[in-house]
Design a protein around this motif. Structure first.
Motif, PDB file in Angstrom:
ATOM      1  N   GLY A  85       0.806  -1.123   0.089  1.00  0.00           N
ATOM      2  CA  GLY A  85      -0.002   0.233  -0.079  1.00  0.00           C
ATOM      3  C   GLY A  85       0.891   1.328   0.019  1.00  0.00           C
ATOM      4  N   ASP A  86       2.208   1.171   0.445  1.00  0.00           N
ATOM      5  CA  ASP A  86       2.914   2.266   0.220  1.00  0.00           C
ATOM      6  C   ASP A  86       3.381   2.716  -1.494  1.00  0.00           C
ATOM      7  OD1 ASP A  86       3.462   2.401   2.999  1.00  0.00           O
ATOM      8  OD2 ASP A  86       5.440   1.720   2.914  1.00  0.00           O
ATOM      9  N   VAL A  87       3.585   3.685  -1.722  1.00  0.00           N
ATOM     10  CA  VAL A  87       3.764   4.161  -3.027  1.00  0.00           C
ATOM     11  C   VAL A  87       5.372   4.665  -3.016  1.00  0.00           C
ATOM     12  CG1 VAL A  87       3.024   5.705  -4.847  1.00  0.00           C
ATOM     13  CG2 VAL A  87       1.384   4.897  -2.980  1.00  0.00           C
ATOM     14  N   LEU A  88       5.908   4.206  -4.099  1.00  0.00           N
ATOM     15  CA  LEU A  88       7.341   4.811  -4.694  1.00  0.00           C
ATOM     16  C   LEU A  88       7.213   5.878  -5.535  1.00  0.00           C
ATOM     17  CD1 LEU A  88      10.436   2.734  -5.087  1.00  0.00           C
ATOM     18  CD2 LEU A  88       9.637   4.055  -6.917  1.00  0.00           C
ATOM     19  N   VAL A  89       7.815   7.048  -5.245  1.00  0.00           N
ATOM     20  CA  VAL A  89       7.567   8.122  -6.302  1.00  0.00           C
ATOM     21  C   VAL A  89       8.923   8.835  -6.204  1.00  0.00           C
ATOM     22  CG1 VAL A  89       5.260   8.258  -5.528  1.00  0.00           C
ATOM     23  CG2 VAL A  89       7.084   9.687  -4.397  1.00  0.00           C
ATOM     24  N   HIS A  90       9.169   9.900  -7.245  1.00  0.00           N
ATOM     25  CA  HIS A  90      10.153  10.707  -7.293  1.00  0.00           C
ATOM     26  C   HIS A  90       9.848  11.788  -6.190  1.00  0.00           C
ATOM     27  CE1 HIS A  90      11.655   9.821 -11.678  1.00  0.00           C
ATOM     28  NE2 HIS A  90      12.049   8.956 -10.914  1.00  0.00           N
ATOM     29  N   PRO A  91      11.070  12.226  -5.668  1.00  0.00           N
ATOM     30  CA  PRO A  91      10.998  13.397  -4.616  1.00  0.00           C
ATOM     31  C   PRO A  91      10.114  14.521  -5.085  1.00  0.00           C
ATOM     32  CG  PRO A  91      13.100  12.561  -4.698  1.00  0.00           C
ATOM     33  CD  PRO A  91      12.312  11.907  -5.856  1.00  0.00           C
ATOM     34  N   GLY A  92       9.315  14.909  -4.194  1.00  0.00           N
ATOM     35  CA  GLY A  92       8.479  15.991  -4.305  1.00  0.00           C
ATOM     36  C   GLY A  92       7.250  16.096  -5.361  1.00  0.00           C
ATOM     37  N   ASP A  93       7.041  14.848  -6.072  1.00  0.00           N
ATOM     38  CA  ASP A  93       5.975  14.625  -6.912  1.00  0.00           C
ATOM     39  C   ASP A  93       4.695  14.492  -6.409  1.00  0.00           C
ATOM     40  OD1 ASP A  93       7.621  14.888  -9.055  1.00  0.00           O
ATOM     41  OD2 ASP A  93       7.462  12.916  -9.811  1.00  0.00           O
ATOM     42  N   TYR A  94       4.566  14.057  -5.174  1.00  0.00           N
ATOM     43  CA  TYR A  94       3.244  13.920  -4.671  1.00  0.00           C
ATOM     44  C   TYR A  94       3.094  14.279  -3.067  1.00  0.00           C
ATOM     45  CZ  TYR A  94       2.218  11.038  -8.954  1.00  0.00           C
ATOM     46  OH  TYR A  94       2.127  10.574  -9.976  1.00  0.00           O
ATOM     47  N   GLN A  95       2.136  14.508  -2.782  1.00  0.00           N
ATOM     48  CA  GLN A  95       1.877  14.931  -1.260  1.00  0.00           C
ATOM     49  C   GLN A  95       0.975  13.755  -0.775  1.00  0.00           C
ATOM     50  OE1 GLN A  95       0.585  18.969  -1.160  1.00  0.00           O
ATOM     51  NE2 GLN A  95       2.652  19.680  -0.902  1.00  0.00           N
ATOM     52  N   VAL A  96       0.903  13.437   0.499  1.00  0.00           N
ATOM     53  CA  VAL A  96      -0.100  12.509   1.095  1.00  0.00           C
ATOM     54  C   VAL A  96      -1.230  13.272   1.695  1.00  0.00           C
ATOM     55  CG1 VAL A  96       1.762  10.610   1.640  1.00  0.00           C
ATOM     56  CG2 VAL A  96       1.056  12.574   3.348  1.00  0.00           C
ATOM     57  N   THR A  97      -2.187  12.489   1.631  1.00  0.00           N
ATOM     58  CA  THR A  97      -3.428  13.192   2.136  1.00  0.00           C
ATOM     59  C   THR A  97      -4.023  12.251   3.300  1.00  0.00           C
ATOM     60  OG1 THR A  97      -5.582  14.143   1.574  1.00  0.00           O
ATOM     61  CG2 THR A  97      -5.022  12.173   0.503  1.00  0.00           C
ATOM     62  N   LYS A  98      -4.836  12.820   4.028  1.00  0.00           N
ATOM     63  CA  LYS A  98      -5.651  12.396   5.336  1.00  0.00           C
ATOM     64  C   LYS A  98      -7.138  12.553   5.103  1.00  0.00           C
ATOM     65  CE  LYS A  98      -4.529  11.146   9.306  1.00  0.00           C
ATOM     66  NZ  LYS A  98      -4.163  11.215  10.711  1.00  0.00           N
ATOM     67  N   MET A  99      -7.554  13.235   4.022  1.00  0.00           N
ATOM     68  CA  MET A  99      -8.873  13.778   3.751  1.00  0.00           C
ATOM     69  C   MET A  99      -9.278  13.627   2.250  1.00  0.00           C
ATOM     70  SD  MET A  99     -10.904  17.061   5.400  1.00  0.00           S
ATOM     71  CE  MET A  99      -9.726  18.153   4.895  1.00  0.00           C
ATOM     72  N   ILE A 100     -10.140  13.063   1.692  1.00  0.00           N
ATOM     73  CA  ILE A 100     -10.517  13.097   0.250  1.00  0.00           C
ATOM     74  C   ILE A 100     -11.810  13.036   0.060  1.00  0.00           C
ATOM     75  CG2 ILE A 100      -8.466  11.618  -0.323  1.00  0.00           C
ATOM     76  CD1 ILE A 100     -10.191   9.184  -0.355  1.00  0.00           C
ATOM     77  N   ASP A 101     -12.360  14.035  -0.965  1.00  0.00           N
ATOM     78  CA  ASP A 101     -13.718  14.046  -1.309  1.00  0.00           C
ATOM     79  C   ASP A 101     -13.965  13.093  -2.575  1.00  0.00           C
ATOM     80  OD1 ASP A 101     -13.871  16.113   0.453  1.00  0.00           O
ATOM     81  OD2 ASP A 101     -13.768  17.708  -1.264  1.00  0.00           O
ATOM     82  N   VAL A 102     -15.121  12.274  -2.547  1.00  0.00           N
ATOM     83  CA  VAL A 102     -15.330  11.260  -3.455  1.00  0.00           C
ATOM     84  C   VAL A 102     -16.815  11.365  -3.890  1.00  0.00           C
ATOM     85  CG1 VAL A 102     -13.350   9.921  -2.331  1.00  0.00           C
ATOM     86  CG2 VAL A 102     -15.762   9.416  -1.891  1.00  0.00           C
ATOM     87  N   TYR A 103     -16.932  10.621  -4.982  1.00  0.00           N
ATOM     88  CA  TYR A 103     -18.280  10.119  -5.438  1.00  0.00           C
ATOM     89  C   TYR A 103     -18.263   8.348  -5.236  1.00  0.00           C
ATOM     90  CZ  TYR A 103     -21.561   8.389  -8.778  1.00  0.00           C
ATOM     91  OH  TYR A 103     -22.557   7.756  -9.458  1.00  0.00           O
ATOM     92  N   CYS A 104     -19.580   8.268  -4.756  1.00  0.00           N
ATOM     93  CA  CYS A 104     -19.485   6.748  -4.265  1.00  0.00           C
ATOM     94  C   CYS A 104     -20.733   6.025  -4.563  1.00  0.00           C
ATOM     95  CB  CYS A 104     -19.422   6.556  -2.961  1.00  0.00           C
ATOM     96  SG  CYS A 104     -19.386   4.654  -2.234  1.00  0.00           S
ATOM     97  N   LYS A 105     -20.871   4.968  -5.229  1.00  0.00           N
ATOM     98  CA  LYS A 105     -22.174   4.236  -5.862  1.00  0.00           C
ATOM     99  C   LYS A 105     -22.273   3.037  -4.633  1.00  0.00           C
ATOM    100  CE  LYS A 105     -23.125   3.326  -9.940  1.00  0.00           C
ATOM    101  NZ  LYS A 105     -23.300   2.702 -11.257  1.00  0.00           N
ATOM    102  N   ILE A 106     -23.427   2.751  -4.103  1.00  0.00           N
ATOM    103  CA  ILE A 106     -23.440   1.797  -3.010  1.00  0.00           C
ATOM    104  C   ILE A 106     -24.184   0.420  -3.888  1.00  0.00           C
ATOM    105  CG2 ILE A 106     -24.518   1.002  -1.115  1.00  0.00           C
ATOM    106  CD1 ILE A 106     -22.578   3.497  -0.682  1.00  0.00           C
ATOM    107  N   LEU A 107     -23.706  -0.721  -3.640  1.00  0.00           N
ATOM    108  CA  LEU A 107     -24.147  -1.727  -4.311  1.00  0.00           C
ATOM    109  C   LEU A 107     -25.785  -2.051  -3.961  1.00  0.00           C
ATOM    110  CD1 LEU A 107     -21.152  -4.325  -3.819  1.00  0.00           C
ATOM    111  CD2 LEU A 107     -21.821  -2.934  -5.868  1.00  0.00           C
TER     112      LEU A 107
END
Length: 628
Positions: free
Chosen positions: A256-278
């Motif tokens: 689940g970790d992600v390997l990236v180049h330095p500075g390309d991405y920032q982590v987040t602890k909050m996301i806005d999403v669209y969700c469909k319930i089965l």
């Protein structure tokens, strides 16, 4: 290069089919081979008749290992959906299909395995009819169904041909120049050290690259790369990639970790999403409910905030804000799955609309709900505009990267918005800002300056730093706005002060009389004028500052004021004297203007500070700029 993932019920022959197709047993663990059941992710690859290669991720089918399955399907481009001919549609068949549909895997083929066990043609027709029924309305509705047997080889040529057609028809992952590799496996090998594997997304990796492991931020360097057990100097987007990383302990990296180049991405602890319930979810998705979020290879506990409703019922859809228990890497457009932690069950899934929301939203904020709807349904121009609204003043390149669109598509949308005047250029085209944001900030600045001029009518302008402290803008955005407004003639920026271009200081009759009286005193004694302290007491500090701002007087020392024409006269006299005599002393200046030492000192120090003269022993000489 495509990556194809298997899906289907336990014991329907996924691993056997992969083994027959590729010659590679994806069940690498002894326990898996003993139990003849996939537990962990397995990997294989095949060279197609046209010479292209595809990677294959084999996932568990047993419901106890469904979450391992989710770690594997997050990075696939197509699905090999497996159904055993002798059993037909089973519980995990339906659940895996629901997951594939929620993730919107863009292509696939259905393999009807164990066909050698069936002699009755009518049975085949019945099973295929059941399959077609459950595929209706899903991403696999038009997928071909091919009868195959891993045991006899029946239908394998047709299956390979179908896989090749998928590989041709569906574009490979774009190279956006910002590689990220979600880690689905990490291990060590003697003599090599730490190795991690995953599907490379969005960019390229090369041997020697410095990399970071997010969310921990652990730093390392790529020592080696392999694709399908072949050493490579460079890994391309979309391929199954093994990365040998130096400087990183295997204990510091997790699935689940992600390997990236330095500075390309920032982590987040909050996301806005669209969700469909089965539709067959056992319960509604309720506000404040705890769920498991599966994104890429990551699994994170999240708290649900339902936006615009109290809950989302089975079969429904909603905008959510997910508060994550631990940080992860996410981008707009990424697909995800939500599961109930206990008892475990898939609830629904959807796509990320904003990976870095600025704040915790009010749940029934109509404006935010409209923004999210536009992000979900909008055109590329809508998406670029929404991204620009979030970023504020931004470089075009940064805006393109954050849009989540392919670079060419985002650039075309950006150009269209600029041509339409929806986005405006700043700093000679180096920065852009939505016009609606510009107009809002412009009006805010104008209003604040108007209020300042009204409250302090005798001041030329508002201190720059005072205005900045009142604005919700970072330094870059603030500077860009002022530069643009100044170039447009809306405001004047001089030194540390700002004022509206139409602003004028208007004096009352009483104030005009005070000014006239003080000016007469200066005119009467031009070279020994009233002091700053005397002048302040005569007209007041506010009025005196206005006279200074308007250039009626010039302050050249702590307690020394002169008429501006007198300063100019003395400055020219000093220059002429030095040009004729080579230098000038304090006594010479004092005697020439019949003034006191206090004023002569102030004039010479002022000329030093303004770059006209420089002190040499007890005299002044001209600087190089003024020297003949």
């Amino acid at each position: 290069m495509q990556v194809i993932g298997t899906a289907g019920h336990v014991d329907h022959g996924k691993s056997s089919l992969i083994n027959r197709l590729t010659g590679i047993n994806p069940d690498r663990l002894k326990e898996e081979q003993d139990r003849e059941m996939t537990i962990e992710l397995g990997f294989a690859w095949i060279t197609l008749p046209d010479g292209s290669e595809i990677g294959i991720v084999d996932v568990p089918g047993h419901r106890d290992f469904i979450e391992n399955m989710l770690a594997g399907v997050g990075g696939i481009d197509a699905v090999l959906f497996v159904v055993a001919a002798d059993e037909g549609v089973m519980p995990q068949t339906a659940e895996h299909l629901a997951i594939i549909d929620l993730l919107q895997i863009p292509a696939g083929v259905v393999a009807l395995t164990k066909s050698d066990l069936i002699d009755d043609p009518d049975w085949f027709d019945l099973v295929e009819a059941d399959l077609r029924e459950i595929l209706v309305g899903t991403v696999l509705e038009q997928a071909p169904i091919i009868r195959v047997s891993a045991k006899t080889g029946q239908g394998l040529d047709a299956l390979v041909e179908a896989l090749q057609e998928i590989n041709k028809q569906h574009p490979h992952r774009p190279d956006l120049g910002r590689p990220r590799l979600p880690v689905d496996r990490v291990f060590t090998l003697p003599g090599f050290g730490t190795i991690l594997t995953g599907t490379l997304v969005d960019g390229q990796l090369a041997v020697g690259d410095e990399v970071h492991i997010l969310p921990s931020g652990v730093k390392g360097r790529i020592r080696g790369l392999q694709t399908h057990k072949q050493s490579e100097q460079k890994a391309l987007p979309g391929g199954r990639t093994a990365v040998n990383v130096s400087g990183v302990s295997v204990d510091a990296i997790f699935r689940g970790d992600v390997l990236v180049h330095p500075g390309d991405y920032q982590v987040t602890k909050m996301i806005d999403v669209y969700c469909k319930i089965l539709p067959d979810a056992e319960t509604a998705l309720k506000h404040n409910m705890e769920v498991k979020l599966f994104l890429g290879a990551a699994e994170v506990i999240a708290r649900v905030r339902v936006l615009g409703a109290q809950e989302c019922p089975p079969g429904g859809e909603a905008f959510l804000q997910l508060m994550l228990q631990k940080p992860l890497v996410a981008l707009r457009g990424d697909r995800f799955i939500l599961r109930r932690p206990s008892p475990p069950a898939t609830i629904g899934g959807g796509q990320i609309l904003d990976a870095h929301p600025a704040r915790r939203h009010r749940r029934f904020n109509t404006e935010r709900l409209e923004n999210l709807a536009q992000l979900l349904m909008g055109t590329p121009e809508d998406i670029v505009l929404q991204t620009a609204l979030k970023l504020g003043l931004s470089s075009p390149q940064n805006l393109v990267e954050h849009s989540g669109l392919e670079q060419e598509q985002a650039q075309q949308a950006l150009n269209a918005l600029i041509d339409q005047g929806v986005l405006i250029h700043f700093s000679e085209g180096r920065m852009v800002l939505p016009r609606v944001s510009f107009e809002r900030v412009k009006q805010d600045i104008i209003t604040r300056l108007q209020e300042y001029h009204q409250n302090y009518p005798l001041r030329a302008g508002m201190p720059r730093e005072r205005l900045k402290s009142q604005m919700a803008l970072n330094t870059r955005d603030f500077d860009g706005m002022l530069a643009h407004l100044s170039a447009a003639g809306i405001l004047v920026e001089s030194g540390a002060d700002l004022w509206l271009s139409q602003h004028q200081i208007n004096f009352t009759a009483e104030q005009k009389a005070q000014i006239e009286g003080l000016m007469k005193a200066f005119e009467a004694q031009p070279f020994t004028p009233p002091s700053y302290k005397y002048s302040r007491e005569a007209v007041g500090e506010e009025l005196l500052n206005s006279m200074l701002a308007l250039g009626k007087l010039v302050r050249i020392g702590e307690d020394v004021l002169f008429l501006p024409q007198v300063v100019a006269e003395m400055r020219q006299a000093v220059i002429s004297h030095i040009q004729n005599q080579g230098s000038i002393t304090l006594a010479e200046l004092r005697d020439q203007f019949d003034t006191s030492r206090k004023y002569a000192v102030a004039v010479l120090e002022y000329l030093d500070q303004t770059g006209v003269t420089v002190r040499r022993d007890d005299a002044r000489v001209l600087t190089k700029h003024f020297a003949p």
